[in-house]
Design a protein around this motif. Structure first.
Motif, PDB file in Angstrom:
ATOM      1  N   THR A 197       1.289  -1.044  -0.044  1.00  0.00           N
ATOM      2  CA  THR A 197      -0.017  -0.151   0.058  1.00  0.00           C
ATOM      3  C   THR A 197       0.422   1.207  -0.212  1.00  0.00           C
ATOM      4  OG1 THR A 197       0.240  -0.045   2.002  1.00  0.00           O
ATOM      5  CG2 THR A 197      -1.411  -0.787   1.231  1.00  0.00           C
ATOM      6  N   ASP A 198      -0.010   2.642   0.018  1.00  0.00           N
ATOM      7  CA  ASP A 198       1.077   3.551  -0.273  1.00  0.00           C
ATOM      8  C   ASP A 198       1.813   3.645   1.020  1.00  0.00           C
ATOM      9  OD1 ASP A 198      -0.123   3.981  -2.626  1.00  0.00           O
ATOM     10  OD2 ASP A 198      -1.583   5.266  -1.602  1.00  0.00           O
ATOM     11  N   GLU A 199       1.616   3.019   1.943  1.00  0.00           N
ATOM     12  CA  GLU A 199       2.226   3.321   3.170  1.00  0.00           C
ATOM     13  C   GLU A 199       2.936   2.779   3.670  1.00  0.00           C
ATOM     14  OE1 GLU A 199      -1.920   3.644   2.860  1.00  0.00           O
ATOM     15  OE2 GLU A 199      -1.806   5.795   2.856  1.00  0.00           O
ATOM     16  N   GLU A 200       2.901   0.704   3.508  1.00  0.00           N
ATOM     17  CA  GLU A 200       4.130  -0.140   3.529  1.00  0.00           C
ATOM     18  C   GLU A 200       4.130  -1.099   2.623  1.00  0.00           C
ATOM     19  OE1 GLU A 200       5.574  -1.462   6.748  1.00  0.00           O
ATOM     20  OE2 GLU A 200       6.057  -1.618   4.853  1.00  0.00           O
ATOM     21  N   ARG A 201       5.075  -1.024   1.707  1.00  0.00           N
ATOM     22  CA  ARG A 201       5.357  -1.434   0.480  1.00  0.00           C
ATOM     23  C   ARG A 201       5.746  -2.842   0.597  1.00  0.00           C
ATOM     24  NH1 ARG A 201       5.411   3.247  -3.260  1.00  0.00           N
ATOM     25  NH2 ARG A 201       4.264   5.118  -2.667  1.00  0.00           N
ATOM     26  N   ASN A 202       6.181  -3.196   2.042  1.00  0.00           N
ATOM     27  CA  ASN A 202       6.880  -4.810   2.464  1.00  0.00           C
ATOM     28  C   ASN A 202       5.447  -5.287   2.370  1.00  0.00           C
ATOM     29  OD1 ASN A 202       7.982  -7.152   3.535  1.00  0.00           O
ATOM     30  ND2 ASN A 202       8.595  -5.944   4.782  1.00  0.00           N
ATOM     31  N   VAL A 203       5.763  -6.343   1.776  1.00  0.00           N
ATOM     32  CA  VAL A 203       4.408  -7.431   1.620  1.00  0.00           C
ATOM     33  C   VAL A 203       4.767  -7.980   2.651  1.00  0.00           C
ATOM     34  CG1 VAL A 203       4.473  -7.047  -1.182  1.00  0.00           C
ATOM     35  CG2 VAL A 203       5.801  -8.844  -0.078  1.00  0.00           C
ATOM     36  N   THR A 204       5.858  -8.309   3.559  1.00  0.00           N
ATOM     37  CA  THR A 204       5.105  -9.487   4.626  1.00  0.00           C
ATOM     38  C   THR A 204       5.124  -9.089   5.566  1.00  0.00           C
ATOM     39  OG1 THR A 204       7.646  -9.799   4.519  1.00  0.00           O
ATOM     40  CG2 THR A 204       7.055 -11.649   3.616  1.00  0.00           C
ATOM     41  N   ALA A 205       4.132  -9.262   6.898  1.00  0.00           N
ATOM     42  CA  ALA A 205       3.810  -8.351   8.080  1.00  0.00           C
ATOM     43  C   ALA A 205       5.030  -8.899   9.343  1.00  0.00           C
ATOM     44  CB  ALA A 205       2.709  -8.781   8.550  1.00  0.00           C
ATOM     45  N   LEU A 206       6.171  -9.185   8.645  1.00  0.00           N
ATOM     46  CA  LEU A 206       6.321  -9.982   9.838  1.00  0.00           C
ATOM     47  C   LEU A 206       7.688  -8.405  10.852  1.00  0.00           C
ATOM     48  CD1 LEU A 206       9.489 -12.708   9.642  1.00  0.00           C
ATOM     49  CD2 LEU A 206       6.681 -12.796  10.493  1.00  0.00           C
ATOM     50  N   GLU A 207       7.122  -8.269  12.097  1.00  0.00           N
ATOM     51  CA  GLU A 207       7.606  -7.001  12.618  1.00  0.00           C
ATOM     52  C   GLU A 207       9.245  -6.936  12.754  1.00  0.00           C
ATOM     53  OE1 GLU A 207       5.818  -7.734  16.609  1.00  0.00           O
ATOM     54  OE2 GLU A 207       3.507  -7.548  15.093  1.00  0.00           O
ATOM     55  N   PRO A 208       9.944  -6.006  13.449  1.00  0.00           N
ATOM     56  CA  PRO A 208      11.270  -5.892  13.216  1.00  0.00           C
ATOM     57  C   PRO A 208      11.494  -6.673  14.275  1.00  0.00           C
ATOM     58  CG  PRO A 208      10.731  -4.103  12.870  1.00  0.00           C
ATOM     59  CD  PRO A 208       9.309  -4.264  13.083  1.00  0.00           C
ATOM     60  N   GLY A 209      12.625  -7.701  14.348  1.00  0.00           N
ATOM     61  CA  GLY A 209      13.185  -8.927  15.481  1.00  0.00           C
ATOM     62  C   GLY A 209      12.135  -9.835  15.321  1.00  0.00           C
ATOM     63  N   GLU A 210      11.504  -9.934  14.323  1.00  0.00           N
ATOM     64  CA  GLU A 210      10.597 -10.910  14.624  1.00  0.00           C
ATOM     65  C   GLU A 210      10.937 -12.373  14.164  1.00  0.00           C
ATOM     66  OE1 GLU A 210       6.457 -11.225  13.580  1.00  0.00           O
ATOM     67  OE2 GLU A 210       6.134 -12.262  14.586  1.00  0.00           O
ATOM     68  N   VAL A 211      11.371 -13.799  14.127  1.00  0.00           N
ATOM     69  CA  VAL A 211      12.096 -14.915  13.207  1.00  0.00           C
ATOM     70  C   VAL A 211      11.259 -15.933  13.629  1.00  0.00           C
ATOM     71  CG1 VAL A 211      13.827 -16.352  13.069  1.00  0.00           C
ATOM     72  CG2 VAL A 211      14.060 -14.330  13.776  1.00  0.00           C
ATOM     73  N   ILE A 212      10.837 -16.255  12.817  1.00  0.00           N
ATOM     74  CA  ILE A 212      10.298 -17.163  11.996  1.00  0.00           C
ATOM     75  C   ILE A 212      10.714 -18.753  12.287  1.00  0.00           C
ATOM     76  CG2 ILE A 212       8.486 -18.841  10.510  1.00  0.00           C
ATOM     77  CD1 ILE A 212       8.478 -16.374   8.774  1.00  0.00           C
ATOM     78  N   LEU A 213       9.953 -19.133  13.278  1.00  0.00           N
ATOM     79  CA  LEU A 213       9.899 -20.853  13.794  1.00  0.00           C
ATOM     80  C   LEU A 213      10.299 -21.523  13.778  1.00  0.00           C
ATOM     81  CD1 LEU A 213      10.643 -19.297  17.889  1.00  0.00           C
ATOM     82  CD2 LEU A 213      12.969 -19.858  16.398  1.00  0.00           C
ATOM     83  N   GLU A 214       8.118 -22.057  12.916  1.00  0.00           N
ATOM     84  CA  GLU A 214       8.408 -23.441  13.311  1.00  0.00           C
ATOM     85  C   GLU A 214       7.006 -23.107  12.382  1.00  0.00           C
ATOM     86  OE1 GLU A 214       8.432 -25.955  16.226  1.00  0.00           O
ATOM     87  OE2 GLU A 214       6.840 -25.360  16.361  1.00  0.00           O
ATOM     88  N   LEU A 215       6.180 -23.861  11.706  1.00  0.00           N
ATOM     89  CA  LEU A 215       4.867 -24.380  10.845  1.00  0.00           C
ATOM     90  C   LEU A 215       4.120 -25.337  11.610  1.00  0.00           C
ATOM     91  CD1 LEU A 215       7.236 -22.929   9.205  1.00  0.00           C
ATOM     92  CD2 LEU A 215       5.159 -22.553   7.693  1.00  0.00           C
ATOM     93  N   ASP A 216       3.445 -24.927  11.621  1.00  0.00           N
ATOM     94  CA  ASP A 216       1.501 -26.077  12.431  1.00  0.00           C
ATOM     95  C   ASP A 216       1.214 -26.119  10.841  1.00  0.00           C
ATOM     96  OD1 ASP A 216       0.832 -27.751  13.911  1.00  0.00           O
ATOM     97  OD2 ASP A 216      -0.549 -27.313  13.704  1.00  0.00           O
ATOM     98  N   VAL A 217       0.862 -27.962   9.845  1.00  0.00           N
ATOM     99  CA  VAL A 217       0.513 -27.629   8.837  1.00  0.00           C
ATOM    100  C   VAL A 217      -0.459 -28.847   9.252  1.00  0.00           C
ATOM    101  CG1 VAL A 217       1.162 -28.080   6.506  1.00  0.00           C
ATOM    102  CG2 VAL A 217       2.839 -27.399   8.066  1.00  0.00           C
ATOM    103  N   PRO A 218      -1.819 -28.723   8.901  1.00  0.00           N
ATOM    104  CA  PRO A 218      -2.971 -29.762   9.443  1.00  0.00           C
ATOM    105  C   PRO A 218      -2.486 -30.965   8.064  1.00  0.00           C
ATOM    106  CG  PRO A 218      -3.641 -27.065   9.385  1.00  0.00           C
ATOM    107  CD  PRO A 218      -2.431 -27.176   9.629  1.00  0.00           C
ATOM    108  N   ARG A 219      -2.935 -32.010   8.773  1.00  0.00           N
ATOM    109  CA  ARG A 219      -2.999 -32.681   7.745  1.00  0.00           C
ATOM    110  C   ARG A 219      -4.328 -33.100   7.217  1.00  0.00           C
ATOM    111  NH1 ARG A 219       0.144 -37.358  10.245  1.00  0.00           N
ATOM    112  NH2 ARG A 219       2.553 -36.419  10.321  1.00  0.00           N
ATOM    113  N   PRO A 220      -4.259 -33.352   5.953  1.00  0.00           N
ATOM    114  CA  PRO A 220      -5.765 -33.494   4.384  1.00  0.00           C
ATOM    115  C   PRO A 220      -5.888 -34.272   4.561  1.00  0.00           C
ATOM    116  CG  PRO A 220      -3.807 -33.077   3.289  1.00  0.00           C
ATOM    117  CD  PRO A 220      -3.155 -32.858   4.666  1.00  0.00           C
ATOM    118  N   GLU A 221      -6.761 -34.852   3.960  1.00  0.00           N
ATOM    119  CA  GLU A 221      -7.337 -36.046   3.331  1.00  0.00           C
ATOM    120  C   GLU A 221      -6.622 -36.101   2.314  1.00  0.00           C
ATOM    121  OE1 GLU A 221     -11.416 -36.468   4.388  1.00  0.00           O
ATOM    122  OE2 GLU A 221     -10.817 -35.863   5.999  1.00  0.00           O
ATOM    123  N   ALA A 222      -6.423 -35.095   1.627  1.00  0.00           N
ATOM    124  CA  ALA A 222      -6.068 -35.290  -0.531  1.00  0.00           C
ATOM    125  C   ALA A 222      -4.999 -34.025  -0.360  1.00  0.00           C
ATOM    126  CB  ALA A 222      -6.617 -35.848  -0.478  1.00  0.00           C
TER     127      ALA A 222
END
Lengths: 283, 151
Positions: free
Chosen positions: A177-202
């Motif tokens: 957007t005009d206010e925020e050009r970064n397309v990811t919403a991680l905050e400064p000093g935030e690190v992704i540690l882990e994902l939880d991925v549900p098991r689908p039927e297919a």
């Protein structure tokens, strides 16, 4: 430039910001540093502090795409998305967390044009060369997000755990957007540690490419079936990984002159992906 | 910043700035010029080396992130049967991509002694050959795998 090797994820998070940039597999960051698109005074190495490996439905953000493409315990769509991404060497180096945060392949952005994503007021692709660009969400910026795993994880309804919070993958991304050009919403000093991925039927991931190997998606389509509902996630069609709430959403596409062909490809892949994950009649 | 490396079984210690890549250290600091830099941005595979047996792109690997992983370059594979097999199969034209091809192929064969055509193409997809010797590269790999030239 300095290199920091924090001894915990919390220490890594605390070291970020003010010219310090996180370094995981480096496949994206190292070329961007060399091209002057990202500037860093300090690199903060994450390799030894971010979880790696698969445990039930949880996947460490430091797990490489090469490890995931051969893991029989993760959903098929994610396995296929990793297998079809990049090249073998890149898959061996790159982490899942870093893949989710990669930048667009838009050549104007990569050549450091003063484009909308870089803070300017023009999308050069719209008036220029844009055959690999977006068909959705392209009002301000027509770049296409290249992540195959992100499309799969969107369809699978993945959630992220970071050093400061938990949230749905869909909320990691936002259109610029005009206010925020970064397309990811991680905050400064935030690190992704882990994902939880549900098991689908297919689930399945289908990818149209210019050649059969080592190519970014023209269009990538992930489908996942949970009970009676099918969720769809698309790569290569918008500035961010794109969730479709129904097949009919494809009719809302806003292609550019040079990307109209992508709508047809998306239609075909969505139809095939939905067929592939649908329960057999009478089942 | 000091970096310690083990390359082809030999220990090295040198001073390198943080942004320096493994490929630059190999070629410019250590004279191990078998590793090639072509695209320099992680696309082509010419710079492939192994870290603990896994093929990676040395042109986008910062040397200070190698850590205690053992580096294998084409110089460490002089006696590998793939070298002779590439010559016999005429799998080089200009030869610039060949070191990277052999480094990747040797890791494939170490993990899978008898790969199928599809497995070879999947594993070798990150090593581009502008001369287009791909069918001969495939044949050379099959020769070493001992299955006489593939399916």
């Amino acid at each position: 430039m300095e290199l920091l090797r924090p001894d915990s994820a919390e220490a890594a998070a605390a070291a970020l910001g003010n010219g310090s940039v996180a370094l995981a597999g480096g496949t994206e960051l190292v070329p961007l540093l060399r091209d002057g698109i990202v500037r860093a005074e300090k690199l903060v190495e994450l390799r030894d502090v971010v979880p790696r490996g698969v445990d039930g439905t949880r996947i460490g953000a430091g797990t490489t795409l090469a490890e995931l493409e051969v893991d029989p315990d993760i959903p098929q769509a994610l396995r296929e998305a990793c297998s079809l991404a990049a090249s073998p060497q890149l898959r061996s180096m790159s982490t899942l967390g870093g893949n989710l945060l990669q930048a667009t392949r838009c050549w104007y952005w990569r050549l450091n044009f003063p484009c909308y994503l870089h803070g300017g007021d023009t999308c050069h692709a719209k008036a220029g060369q844009h055959r690999e660009h977006a068909i959705f969400g392209n009002e301000r910026c027509a770049s296409a997000h290249p992540s195959d795993p992100a499309a799969a994880l969107l369809a699978l309804g993945a959630r992220l755990r970071t050093t400061s919070r938990e949230f749905s993958l869909v909320d990691l991304y936002r259109l610029p957007t005009d206010e925020e050009r970064n397309v990811t919403a991680l905050e400064p000093g935030e690190v992704i540690l882990e994902l939880d991925v549900p098991r689908p039927e297919a689930s399945v991931y289908l990818k149209a490419m210019e050649r059969r190997k080592w190519s970014f998606a023209i269009v990538g389509v992930a489908a996942a079936r949970f009970a009676d509902s099918i969720r769809l996630g698309l790569a290569g069609v918008a500035p961010i990984p794109w969730a479709l709430s129904s097949v009919a959403d494809l009719e809302q596409a806003t292609p550019l002159l040079g990307t109209a062909y992508k709508v047809q490809i998306a239609r075909a892949l969505v139809r095939r992906a939905v067929e592939a994950v649908s329960a057999p009649a009478g089942a | 910043m000091v970096v310690e490396l083990t390359i082809n079984g030999n220990a090295y210690e040198l001073e390198a700035p943080v942004g320096r890549t493994l490929a630059e250290v190999l070629r410019l600091d250590l004279g191990l010029t078998g590793t090639k830099i072509a695209c320099g941005e992680g696309h082509c595979g010419a710079c492939t080396v192994q870290l603990d047996g896994v093929p990676v792109l040395s042109c986008i690997t910062l040397v200070h992130t190698v850590g205690d992983r053992e580096v294998t370059t084409i110089e460490g594979l002089r006696e590998h049967p793939l070298v002779e097999a590439f010559v016999e199969a005429d799998a080089t034209q200009c030869g610039f991509c060949t070191p990277g091809q052999i480094v990747t192929a040797s890791a494939l064969l170490a993990a899978n002694a008898s790969p199928s055509d599809d497995e070879i193409r999947h594993a070798m997809a990150g090593n581009l050959c502008r001369c287009g010797t791909y069918p001969k590269i495939e044949r050379a790999i099959h020769t070493v795998a001992g299955d006489g030239g593939g399916s």
